[in-house]
Enzyme design. Structure first.
Site, mmCIF file in Angstrom:
data_model
loop_
_atom_site.group_PDB
_atom_site.id
_atom_site.type_symbol
_atom_site.label_atom_id
_atom_site.label_comp_id
_atom_site.label_asym_id
_atom_site.label_seq_id
_atom_site.Cartn_x
_atom_site.Cartn_y
_atom_site.Cartn_z
ATOM 1 N N ARG A 92 0.834 -1.218 0.000
ATOM 2 C CA ARG A 92 0.000 0.000 0.000
ATOM 3 C C ARG A 92 0.862 1.259 0.000
ATOM 4 O O ARG A 92 0.571 2.215 -0.720
ATOM 5 C CB ARG A 92 -0.955 -0.011 1.202
ATOM 6 C CG ARG A 92 -1.999 -1.105 1.098
ATOM 7 C CD ARG A 92 -2.892 -1.165 2.314
ATOM 8 N NE ARG A 92 -2.067 -1.430 3.499
ATOM 9 C CZ ARG A 92 -2.441 -1.185 4.736
ATOM 10 N NH1 ARG A 92 -3.618 -0.666 4.998
ATOM 11 N NH2 ARG A 92 -1.633 -1.459 5.746
ATOM 12 N N ASN A 100 -6.073 -3.190 2.036
ATOM 13 C CA ASN A 100 -6.014 -4.627 2.294
ATOM 14 C C ASN A 100 -7.432 -5.147 2.458
ATOM 15 O O ASN A 100 -8.274 -4.492 3.080
ATOM 16 C CB ASN A 100 -5.238 -4.915 3.575
ATOM 17 C CG ASN A 100 -3.757 -4.692 3.429
ATOM 18 O OD1 ASN A 100 -3.219 -4.622 2.327
ATOM 19 N ND2 ASN A 100 -3.078 -4.586 4.547
#
Length: 102
Positions: free
Chosen positions: A30, A48
């Site tokens: 990320r 996620n």
């Protein structure tokens, strides 16, 4: 259509949604995705998912820009990603920036 009404029309946006499979959580996916996204004129998010995958939604007015961004993503994460599915989705809402969602 007058020139005035053309100026009021919002720009057409393209939105792509990708689901990344593999070793994509706990490896900086990320963070590095957000850093890469800042180099492009795109908005959206990365997050996620509970099943161990990562969802990426990217939006732009320029489809070649989105395609290049996704190509760069695959280059960056080739060792981690075992499969990715990318679909064009509805462009609502319009995102203001690119960010990590929790």
């Amino acid at each position: 259509m007058s020139a005035e009404s053309e100026q009021l029309d919002p720009p057409v946006r393209i939105t792509l949604r990708a689901i990344y499979h593999g070793r994509v959580q706990g490896v900086g996916f990320r963070y590095r995705t957000t850093r890469l996204a800042q180099k492009y004129p795109i908005t959206g998010y990365v997050k996620n998912l509970p099943d161990g995958t990562v969802e990426l939604v990217a939006q732009s007015q320029d489809k070649p820009v989105l395609e290049q961004f996704f190509d760069d993503m695959m280059l960056m994460f080739a060792a981690n990603v075992t499969n990715v599915s990318i679909d064009e989705i509805d462009s609502e809402p319009h995102f203001l920036q690119f960010q990590v969602e929790r």
